[in-house]
Design an enzyme around this catalytic site. Structure first.
Site, mmCIF file in Angstrom:
data_model
loop_
_atom_site.group_PDB
_atom_site.id
_atom_site.type_symbol
_atom_site.label_atom_id
_atom_site.label_comp_id
_atom_site.label_asym_id
_atom_site.label_seq_id
_atom_site.Cartn_x
_atom_site.Cartn_y
_atom_site.Cartn_z
ATOM 1 N N CYS A 63 0.970 -1.250 -0.190
ATOM 2 C CA CYS A 63 -0.114 -0.057 -0.085
ATOM 3 C C CYS A 63 0.724 1.337 -0.072
ATOM 4 O O CYS A 63 0.453 2.224 -0.343
ATOM 5 C CB CYS A 63 -1.077 -0.021 1.281
ATOM 6 N N HIS A 109 -2.933 6.473 4.374
ATOM 7 C CA HIS A 109 -3.578 5.478 3.453
ATOM 8 C C HIS A 109 -4.599 4.872 4.352
ATOM 9 O O HIS A 109 -4.861 4.810 5.523
ATOM 10 C CB HIS A 109 -2.608 4.125 3.569
ATOM 11 N N ASN A 130 -10.398 -0.632 1.329
ATOM 12 C CA ASN A 130 -8.820 -0.374 1.468
ATOM 13 C C ASN A 130 -8.520 -0.484 -0.378
ATOM 14 O O ASN A 130 -8.642 -1.871 -0.601
ATOM 15 C CB ASN A 130 -8.161 -1.383 2.143
HETATM 16 N N1 ACO Z 1 -17.560 -9.771 10.677
HETATM 17 C C1 ACO Z 1 -17.868 -10.226 11.919
HETATM 18 N N2 ACO Z 1 -17.174 -10.670 12.759
HETATM 19 C C2 ACO Z 1 -15.705 -10.647 12.408
HETATM 20 C C3 ACO Z 1 -15.487 -10.346 11.156
HETATM 21 C C4 ACO Z 1 -16.407 -10.021 10.193
HETATM 22 N N3 ACO Z 1 -16.064 -9.531 8.949
HETATM 23 N N4 ACO Z 1 -13.908 -10.446 11.031
HETATM 24 C C5 ACO Z 1 -13.427 -10.936 12.122
HETATM 25 N N5 ACO Z 1 -14.696 -11.081 12.955
HETATM 26 C C6 ACO Z 1 -14.577 -11.454 14.364
HETATM 27 C C7 ACO Z 1 -13.372 -12.503 14.726
HETATM 28 O O1 ACO Z 1 -13.348 -13.706 14.336
HETATM 29 C C8 ACO Z 1 -13.346 -12.108 16.168
HETATM 30 O O2 ACO Z 1 -14.205 -13.037 16.811
HETATM 31 P P1 ACO Z 1 -13.849 -13.872 18.165
HETATM 32 O O3 ACO Z 1 -13.559 -12.710 19.228
HETATM 33 O O4 ACO Z 1 -14.937 -14.497 18.582
HETATM 34 O O5 ACO Z 1 -12.673 -14.466 17.925
HETATM 35 C C9 ACO Z 1 -13.778 -10.865 16.417
HETATM 36 O O6 ACO Z 1 -14.486 -10.376 15.234
HETATM 37 C C10 ACO Z 1 -12.679 -9.874 16.470
HETATM 38 O O7 ACO Z 1 -11.649 -9.995 15.522
HETATM 39 P P2 ACO Z 1 -10.010 -9.226 15.457
HETATM 40 O O8 ACO Z 1 -9.419 -9.755 14.316
HETATM 41 O O9 ACO Z 1 -9.485 -9.015 16.712
HETATM 42 O O10 ACO Z 1 -10.841 -7.820 15.019
HETATM 43 P P3 ACO Z 1 -10.306 -6.344 14.943
HETATM 44 O O11 ACO Z 1 -10.801 -5.474 15.656
HETATM 45 O O12 ACO Z 1 -8.577 -6.671 15.031
HETATM 46 O O13 ACO Z 1 -10.264 -5.915 13.382
HETATM 47 C C11 ACO Z 1 -9.316 -6.195 11.211
HETATM 48 C C12 ACO Z 1 -9.912 -6.861 12.218
HETATM 49 C C13 ACO Z 1 -10.287 -5.062 10.630
HETATM 50 C C14 ACO Z 1 -8.858 -6.951 9.955
HETATM 51 C C15 ACO Z 1 -8.162 -5.064 11.611
HETATM 52 O O14 ACO Z 1 -7.388 -5.956 12.503
HETATM 53 C C16 ACO Z 1 -7.517 -4.350 10.684
HETATM 54 O O15 ACO Z 1 -7.784 -3.512 10.067
HETATM 55 N N6 ACO Z 1 -6.126 -4.901 10.446
HETATM 56 C C17 ACO Z 1 -5.344 -4.100 9.560
HETATM 57 C C18 ACO Z 1 -5.477 -4.380 8.124
HETATM 58 C C19 ACO Z 1 -4.683 -3.481 7.174
HETATM 59 O O16 ACO Z 1 -4.530 -2.232 7.616
HETATM 60 N N7 ACO Z 1 -4.158 -4.035 6.100
HETATM 61 C C20 ACO Z 1 -2.988 -3.269 5.692
HETATM 62 C C21 ACO Z 1 -2.499 -3.144 4.302
HETATM 63 S S1 ACO Z 1 -3.267 -4.210 2.928
HETATM 64 C C22 ACO Z 1 -2.099 -4.172 1.880
HETATM 65 O O17 ACO Z 1 -1.041 -3.860 1.900
HETATM 66 C C23 ACO Z 1 -2.460 -4.912 0.442
#
Ligand code: ACO
Length: 331
Positions: A118, A258, A288
């Protein structure tokens, strides 16, 4: 002693393209176990654009390039390099830049890809600055194109809600006034590469029936880890770029992080200590879109009349690699 004026590059035209098809959170509710409420609260995303089966990254990029050239009132014949940043190339080789070159009928000018996740658009600006200021190129067409939905596992709710498809391009040349790129800061840490990667299809794990069965041709991400590193590194890059420019947080008119997640965007604003109204966000509309997110934001700020001459823009990115960068730009 007379202080020599620093030479810099500037954007003289820009444009972007998103595919027509829109996928909303309620559409996703029908595909995986998720909810609009979860997606909006955890990511800030409401909808994203999705490329058709026929559209590859170069198709989106060609359209964005045409719009940027038109905005700059130039033809492809006025350009002497095509630089394309992507994590979703049309093919491993030839480069997607060369497919765009073909689409634009670009004669024999050079063209190559930048692979920096990214952060690719900001890496592209830094490379362009060097090539223009050392006299290698006069005008560069820099495009960030991405079709992340092509490497998305639509059964994985943790990643399939996050990404969208888009391309955005700028035309760059040397500036002859005060506007343009003032400072930059770019870094990488390859030891953390496996936290965000597309494991199969390259020379490490060549594509096979087995890789497809295991889903290794899809983007894999340890979301929580990526989140923590993104917040830390984007704060670092923004503050370092500002320091290199000799400017303070109060000088910033717009911070463009970003657009990966609204919570990363807000946390970056807090780390840099810039008030929320100066932190630009459009993630609700596009998701994203990786390398395209910052140039789309720039284009929107420009066309919505929010930028005035002299405004200080702080661009800030983090991506697969890991890579991260910050750029200070005077409009
Ligand atoms: N819908 C409902 N529940 C979900 C979903 C969904 N889509 N996805 C995950 N959950 C659940 C999980 O299973 C978990 O459940 P549990 O507690 O029963 O195990 C709970 O929600 C919490 O999951 P987390 O992974 O801890 O959620 P988090 O708050 O960390 O959010 C996310 C996840 C949105 C992916 C976040 O970590 C994030 O944005 N990370 C960065 C992503 C990013 O910036 N990528 C960058 C670059 S991409 C590139 O370079 C191409």
């Amino acid at each position: 002693m007379v202080k020599e004026k620093k030479r810099r590059i500037k954007i003289i035209g820009s444009g972007y393209y998103v595919p027509d098809k829109v996928l909303t959170n309620s559409d996703l509710e029908k595909m995986v176990d998720t909810s609009d409420e979860w997606i909006v609260t955890r990511t800030g995303i409401r909808e994203r654009h999705v490329a058709s089966d026929e559209q590859a990254t170069s198709d989106l990029s060609v359209e964005a390039c045409r719009r940027a050239l038109e905005d700059a009132k130039l033809d492809i014949g006025d350009i002497d390099l095509i630089l394309l940043a992507t994590a979703t190339p049309d093919t491993i080789f030839p480069s997607t830049a060369c497919w765009v070159h073909y689409g634009l009928k670009a004669g024999n000018i050079p063209a190559f890809d930048i692979s920096a996740g990214c952060t690719g658009f900001l890496y592209g600006l830094i490379i362009s600055e060097a090539l223009i200021l050392n006299g290698q190129c006069k005008r560069i067409l820099l495009v960030g194109g991405e079709t992340l939905t092509k490497i998305t596992n639509w059964k994985d709710r943790q990643t399939c809600v996050l990404f969208g498809d888009a391309a955005a391009a700028v035309v760059l040349k040397e500036s002859h006034d005060d506007s343009g790129m003032i400072s930059s800061y770019w870094k990488a840490d390859g030891s953390l590469g496996s936290l965000l990667s597309l494991p199969a299809g390259g020379s490490r794990i060549p594509a096979s029936m087995e890789t497809v069965e295991k889903g290794l041709h899809y983007l894999q991400m340890k979301g929580n880890d990526v989140f923590k590193h993104a917040v830390k590194r984007m704060g670092e890059a923004a503050i370092a770029a500002l320091k290199k420019a000799g400017l303070k947080k109060e000088d910033v008119d717009y911070l463009i992080p970003h657009q990966a997640n609204i919570r990363i965007i807000d946390a970056t604003g807090r780390r840099v200590n810039v008030p929320p109204e100066k932190v630009y966000s459009n993630i609700h509309k596009y998701g994203n879109v990786s390398v395209a997110s910052i140039p789309i934001a720039l284009y929107e700020l420009k066309t919505e009349g929010k930028l005035k001459k002299g405004d200080i823009i702080l661009m800030d990115a983090f991506g697969a690699g890991f890579t991260w960068a910050g750029i200070v730009y005077r409009w």
